[in-house]
Motif scaffolding. Structure first.
Motif, PDB file in Angstrom:
ATOM      1  N   GLU A  91       0.841  -1.199   0.000  1.00  0.00           N
ATOM      2  CA  GLU A  91       0.000   0.000   0.000  1.00  0.00           C
ATOM      3  C   GLU A  91       0.877   1.251   0.000  1.00  0.00           C
ATOM      4  O   GLU A  91       1.928   1.302   0.639  1.00  0.00           O
ATOM      5  CB  GLU A  91      -0.894  -0.013   1.244  1.00  0.00           C
ATOM      6  N   MET A  92       0.415   2.274  -0.735  1.00  0.00           N
ATOM      7  CA  MET A  92       1.056   3.581  -0.674  1.00  0.00           C
ATOM      8  C   MET A  92       0.185   4.491   0.180  1.00  0.00           C
ATOM      9  O   MET A  92      -0.984   4.723  -0.145  1.00  0.00           O
ATOM     10  CB  MET A  92       1.260   4.199  -2.065  1.00  0.00           C
ATOM     11  N   VAL A  93       0.771   5.002   1.259  1.00  0.00           N
ATOM     12  CA  VAL A  93       0.036   5.843   2.198  1.00  0.00           C
ATOM     13  C   VAL A  93       0.703   7.211   2.257  1.00  0.00           C
ATOM     14  O   VAL A  93       1.919   7.312   2.467  1.00  0.00           O
ATOM     15  CB  VAL A  93       0.003   5.211   3.599  1.00  0.00           C
ATOM     16  N   GLY A  94      -0.088   8.251   2.049  1.00  0.00           N
ATOM     17  CA  GLY A  94       0.405   9.610   2.183  1.00  0.00           C
ATOM     18  C   GLY A  94       0.051  10.164   3.556  1.00  0.00           C
ATOM     19  O   GLY A  94      -1.026   9.880   4.084  1.00  0.00           O
ATOM     20  N   ILE A  95       0.945  10.944   4.142  1.00  0.00           N
ATOM     21  CA  ILE A  95       0.693  11.582   5.435  1.00  0.00           C
ATOM     22  C   ILE A  95       0.888  13.077   5.262  1.00  0.00           C
ATOM     23  O   ILE A  95       1.955  13.540   4.844  1.00  0.00           O
ATOM     24  CB  ILE A  95       1.642  11.048   6.530  1.00  0.00           C
ATOM     25  N   VAL A  96      -0.145  13.843   5.570  1.00  0.00           N
ATOM     26  CA  VAL A  96      -0.084  15.297   5.440  1.00  0.00           C
ATOM     27  C   VAL A  96      -0.515  15.924   6.762  1.00  0.00           C
ATOM     28  O   VAL A  96      -1.090  15.270   7.630  1.00  0.00           O
ATOM     29  CB  VAL A  96      -0.982  15.796   4.294  1.00  0.00           C
ATOM     30  N   GLY A  97      -0.230  17.190   6.883  1.00  0.00           N
ATOM     31  CA  GLY A  97      -0.581  17.915   8.095  1.00  0.00           C
ATOM     32  C   GLY A  97       0.318  19.122   8.253  1.00  0.00           C
ATOM     33  O   GLY A  97       1.364  19.243   7.596  1.00  0.00           O
ATOM     34  N   THR A  98      -0.066  20.019   9.110  1.00  0.00           N
ATOM     35  CA  THR A  98       0.715  21.226   9.330  1.00  0.00           C
ATOM     36  C   THR A  98       1.990  20.888  10.110  1.00  0.00           C
ATOM     37  O   THR A  98       2.138  19.806  10.670  1.00  0.00           O
ATOM     38  CB  THR A  98      -0.103  22.259  10.111  1.00  0.00           C
ATOM     39  N   THR A  99       2.912  21.846  10.146  1.00  0.00           N
ATOM     40  CA  THR A  99       4.160  21.660  10.891  1.00  0.00           C
ATOM     41  C   THR A  99       3.860  21.403  12.361  1.00  0.00           C
ATOM     42  O   THR A  99       3.070  22.108  12.978  1.00  0.00           O
ATOM     43  CB  THR A  99       5.045  22.915  10.760  1.00  0.00           C
ATOM     44  N   GLY A 100       4.508  20.393  12.923  1.00  0.00           N
ATOM     45  CA  GLY A 100       4.299  20.053  14.321  1.00  0.00           C
ATOM     46  C   GLY A 100       3.195  19.041  14.544  1.00  0.00           C
ATOM     47  O   GLY A 100       2.841  18.756  15.697  1.00  0.00           O
ATOM     48  N   ALA A 101       2.675  18.469  13.463  1.00  0.00           N
ATOM     49  CA  ALA A 101       1.555  17.532  13.609  1.00  0.00           C
ATOM     50  C   ALA A 101       2.011  16.157  14.094  1.00  0.00           C
ATOM     51  O   ALA A 101       1.203  15.387  14.612  1.00  0.00           O
ATOM     52  CB  ALA A 101       0.818  17.393  12.280  1.00  0.00           C
ATOM     53  N   GLY A 102       3.289  15.824  13.903  1.00  0.00           N
ATOM     54  CA  GLY A 102       3.793  14.528  14.346  1.00  0.00           C
ATOM     55  C   GLY A 102       4.154  13.592  13.215  1.00  0.00           C
ATOM     56  O   GLY A 102       4.415  12.404  13.448  1.00  0.00           O
ATOM     57  N   LYS A 103       4.197  14.099  11.976  1.00  0.00           N
ATOM     58  CA  LYS A 103       4.445  13.241  10.816  1.00  0.00           C
ATOM     59  C   LYS A 103       5.839  12.610  10.864  1.00  0.00           C
ATOM     60  O   LYS A 103       5.991  11.396  10.774  1.00  0.00           O
ATOM     61  CB  LYS A 103       4.284  14.060   9.521  1.00  0.00           C
ATOM     62  N   SER A 104       6.852  13.453  11.004  1.00  0.00           N
ATOM     63  CA  SER A 104       8.223  12.941  10.988  1.00  0.00           C
ATOM     64  C   SER A 104       8.545  12.141  12.241  1.00  0.00           C
ATOM     65  O   SER A 104       9.375  11.237  12.204  1.00  0.00           O
ATOM     66  CB  SER A 104       9.214  14.099  10.838  1.00  0.00           C
ATOM     67  N   THR A 105       7.892  12.472  13.339  1.00  0.00           N
ATOM     68  CA  THR A 105       8.081  11.682  14.562  1.00  0.00           C
ATOM     69  C   THR A 105       7.615  10.255  14.336  1.00  0.00           C
ATOM     70  O   THR A 105       8.252   9.290  14.776  1.00  0.00           O
ATOM     71  CB  THR A 105       7.302  12.315  15.730  1.00  0.00           C
ATOM     72  N   LEU A 106       6.510  10.112  13.617  1.00  0.00           N
ATOM     73  CA  LEU A 106       5.989   8.780  13.292  1.00  0.00           C
ATOM     74  C   LEU A 106       7.023   7.968  12.525  1.00  0.00           C
ATOM     75  O   LEU A 106       7.248   6.782  12.793  1.00  0.00           O
ATOM     76  CB  LEU A 106       4.708   8.935  12.465  1.00  0.00           C
ATOM     77  N   GLU A 120       7.255   6.250  -8.563  1.00  0.00           N
ATOM     78  CA  GLU A 120       6.318   5.235  -9.057  1.00  0.00           C
ATOM     79  C   GLU A 120       7.053   3.928  -9.371  1.00  0.00           C
ATOM     80  O   GLU A 120       6.531   2.837  -9.110  1.00  0.00           O
ATOM     81  CB  GLU A 120       5.619   5.761 -10.314  1.00  0.00           C
ATOM     82  N   SER A 121       8.272   4.054  -9.921  1.00  0.00           N
ATOM     83  CA  SER A 121       9.037   2.846 -10.248  1.00  0.00           C
ATOM     84  C   SER A 121       9.516   2.143  -8.996  1.00  0.00           C
ATOM     85  O   SER A 121       9.431   0.924  -8.865  1.00  0.00           O
ATOM     86  CB  SER A 121      10.244   3.217 -11.135  1.00  0.00           C
ATOM     87  N   VAL A 122      10.011   2.919  -8.041  1.00  0.00           N
ATOM     88  CA  VAL A 122      10.612   2.340  -6.839  1.00  0.00           C
ATOM     89  C   VAL A 122       9.559   1.738  -5.919  1.00  0.00           C
ATOM     90  O   VAL A 122       9.789   0.719  -5.260  1.00  0.00           O
ATOM     91  CB  VAL A 122      11.443   3.411  -6.088  1.00  0.00           C
ATOM     92  N   SER A 123       8.390   2.368  -5.856  1.00  0.00           N
ATOM     93  CA  SER A 123       7.380   1.945  -4.885  1.00  0.00           C
ATOM     94  C   SER A 123       6.627   0.679  -5.298  1.00  0.00           C
ATOM     95  O   SER A 123       5.873   0.129  -4.497  1.00  0.00           O
ATOM     96  CB  SER A 123       6.374   3.080  -4.655  1.00  0.00           C
ATOM     97  N   GLN A 124       6.823   0.214  -6.520  1.00  0.00           N
ATOM     98  CA  GLN A 124       6.114  -0.982  -6.976  1.00  0.00           C
ATOM     99  C   GLN A 124       6.459  -2.182  -6.083  1.00  0.00           C
ATOM    100  O   GLN A 124       7.623  -2.526  -5.911  1.00  0.00           O
ATOM    101  CB  GLN A 124       6.490  -1.295  -8.431  1.00  0.00           C
ATOM    102  N   GLY A 125       5.424  -2.801  -5.512  1.00  0.00           N
ATOM    103  CA  GLY A 125       5.621  -3.990  -4.693  1.00  0.00           C
ATOM    104  C   GLY A 125       6.127  -3.708  -3.292  1.00  0.00           C
ATOM    105  O   GLY A 125       6.468  -4.640  -2.564  1.00  0.00           O
TER     106      GLY A 125
END
Length: 634
Positions: free
Chosen positions: A415-430, A568-573
């Protein structure tokens, strides 16, 4: 600590102290108190432990030290026999009228032989000691670098990069001075002092006893100066470390300093740091001069006393002239080793400070460590499906400031999952938690049902691949950067990876193609070219989970299209996680997560989230308005 701060710290550590996000952050960092490695405040037990640990490096060279001791004994004996020979010549020959040429020739030959013996054994001794000393320091430096490279990210949050550079370079050089100078002085000068006392007592026990009166005085002076010298050296080393740290940070952030016209302000701050370092060095030099000149005065006073006492004895015919000559020679040499040892005391003080600082690093245990053999799980990277589960995860860089609380998140294989949010939301911490740069405070993170804390870190990092906003490239050729200097990866495999992500044409346009040497951090390439090489690196190592942390944030639209194609090429599989500010990067993801203050507030496809008219829809609307505004300006 906010997610932005945590993310920035992570980037700074992995990219060797990149520039901070803004000028204020740079200034704040420079003004902070030095970390634990700069100021040694350990107790007596800690100092003994550090000294014992450093001395442990000398044990494998004990036979070499035995050879050094023997060479010193022979060389010193040859030197100290010379005044005794003069005494024999004066009292037993010249004083009684025996002045034959054959005797003078024999005396000259003996002197020459002793000089040759002294030269040979001193030469061997010095070479042995240099070899042993440099070998010991080389091993300390290697162990220190290896230990630092195993530390968790939290370690680099506490220890400043500048101070670590000082530990690896300057502090180890100081320890080298201990083995090549202080230790030599203790062996050679200590042995010389003992032999001189022996010869003086052989010549005249009364004068020899008077000579020893000065020894308690020397001990008192050394004790009085000990703490002062130690503080002076420690302060000088700390100021040097801070100056190096300040310089390193400003050089890394020079583009930012010039962009915000902070040159004069940074010059002022550098002048302050340099002035403090100058003052510390002057104080250190002043202490050294007072310490050394005190011993010079003591030595000269003792020599005057011996000349006066010995002269009276000669005039009273109770002492032979040859004995007085030899005794004066020995008394002059008597203070030479004492003075050398006391001068090396300064170096020894500096060494103990450096030993404490290095031991402070070596005794620090990583907070993130491999599991014990009994609880370790084996996972073959090629067999990993890519199921990721965050089970009731809570985490904060500080215990009183949680960033993520009770998060439950499940990502499915491929699965390809995108994570968005404002600065300080916790994305990079995850992402930092998934890479196990930090361990969760509560809950667990699993890959294919296995807790990542049960996996060796080397295995985990083969499973999870990370591409950052500013990929780090090392000094070396492009081919080496793609295969990370691993010889088991063939040149053809690396080139095939570059062709796969579309970087081959760009690389072949360079002067030496794949053998083009890059400068530090790949500054000779554009941001997009560096990013394509990082994609090729991922293809070579074939992780089953791929993470892109703002990988297209600094790219122009044309380069972004190239990187998107590579993605797109790298994320296959592969299970792919994409963190992005640009929503265009994640619009085609299977699922998009919207985070706010460490919590997932929305989840779904692009169309579903737009239809929801929530946080994502607002972000999308702002992105469209910004794009339209840019088009009009264009």
């Amino acid at each position: 600590m906010s997610d932005a701060e945590g993310k920035e710290k992570h980037k700074n550590r992995t990219q060797h102290s990149e520039a901070t996000n803004d000028t204020n952050n740079t200034n704040d960092t420079n003004s902070q108190a030095e970390p634990d490695s700069d100021t040694v405040t350990g107790d007596h037990h800690s100092k003994r432990a550090s000294f014992k640990a450093m001395m442990g490096y000398a044990k494998p060279h004990r036979w070499a030290f035995a050879g050094i001791f023997c060479c010193s004994l022979l060389g010193i004996s040859a030197d100290l026999l010379q005044p005794y020979l003069v005494k024999i010549a004066i009292d037993d020959h010249l004083a009684v009228g025996q002045t034959s040429v054959s005797f003078l020739v024999q005396l000259a030959a003996i002197f020459l032989g002793l000089a040759v013996i002294s030269f040979i054994f001193t030469y061997v001794q010095n070479n042995l000691l240099q070899h042993v000393g440099q070998s010991i320091v080389s091993r300390i430096r290697k162990d220190l670098f290896r230990h630092i490279s195993k530390m968790s990210m939290s370690f680099f949050d506490r220890f400043h990069i500048g101070s670590l550079v000082t530990n690896v370079s300057s502090d180890t050089e100081t320890i080298s001075s201990f083995f090549t100078q202080v230790l030599l002085s203790l062996i050679r000068d200590g042995m010389m002092l003992v032999l001189i006392i022996f010869f003086m007592f052989q010549l005249d026990p009364v004068l020899a006893s008077y000579s020893l009166i000065v020894l308690p005085v020397i001990a008192v002076v050394a004790a009085l100066f000990r703490h002062r010298l130690r503080r002076a050296y420690q302060n000088a080393r700390t100021r040097l470390s801070r100056l190096i740290a300040f310089t390193a940070e400003n050089l890394s952030g020079m583009f930012l300093i010039q962009a915000f016209h902070q040159e004069e302000e940074q010059k002022k701050r550098f002048k302050e740091q340099n002035s403090l370092h100058l003052q510390a060095n002057i104080a250190q030099a002043r202490s050294n001069v007072i310490f050394n000149r005190t011993f010079d005065i003591l030595g000269n006073a003792a020599l005057v006393m011996m000349v006066w006492l010995g002269g009276r004895a000669v005039l009273g015919e109770s002492l032979q002239v040859g004995v007085l000559y030899a005794f004066i020679s020995y008394i002059r040499q008597f203070f030479q080793p004492i003075n050398q040892i006391t001068m090396q005391w300064n170096t020894f003080q500096s060494t103990t400070v450096s030993m404490d600082r290095i031991w402070n690093i070596l005794s620090t245990k990583p907070e993130v460590h491999d599991p014990k053999p009994g609880s370790m799980s084996a996972m073959e990277p090629r067999q990993v499906m890519g199921q990721i589960d965050f089970n009731d995860v809570s985490f904060g860089y500080r215990a009183d400031r949680p960033i993520i609380q009770n998060m439950n998140l499940h990502l499915y294989p491929g699965e390809m999952v995108g994570i968005v949010g404002t600065t300080g939301a916790g994305k990079s911490t995850l992402i930092s938690l998934l890479n196990r740069f930090y361990d969760v405070n509560q809950g667990s993170i699993q890959i294919d049902g296995t807790d990542i804390r049960q996996l060796p870190q080397a295995s985990l990092h083969r499973i999870v691949g990370l591409i950052q906003q500013e990929p780090f490239l090392f000094s070396g050729t492009i081919i080496d950067n793609v295969r990370m200097f691993r010889e088991d990866i063939t040149r053809e495999q690396a080139m095939e990876a570059c062709r796969f992500v579309g970087a081959d044409a760009m690389i072949r346009r360079l002067p030496q193609g794949y053998d083009t040497r890059l400068s530090e951090r790949g500054s000779g390439l554009s941001a997009g070219e560096r990013q394509l090489i990082s994609f090729a690196r991922i293809v070579v190592f074939q992780p089953r989970v791929l993470i892109l942390d703002e990988a297209t944030a600094n790219l122009d639209s044309h380069t972004e299209q190239l990187v998107q194609h590579a993605l797109e090429s790298v994320s296959q599989g592969r299970t792919t996680i994409v963190i992005a500010h640009r929503l265009s990067t994640v619009m085609h993801a299977d699922r998009i997560l919207v985070m706010e203050q460490g919590v997932i507030v929305e989840e779904g496809s692009h169309q579903e989230l737009v239809a929801l008219q929530g946080v994502y829809a607002d972000l999308y609307q702002h992105a469209r308005e910004a794009g339209q505004h840019s088009s009009k300006l264009g």
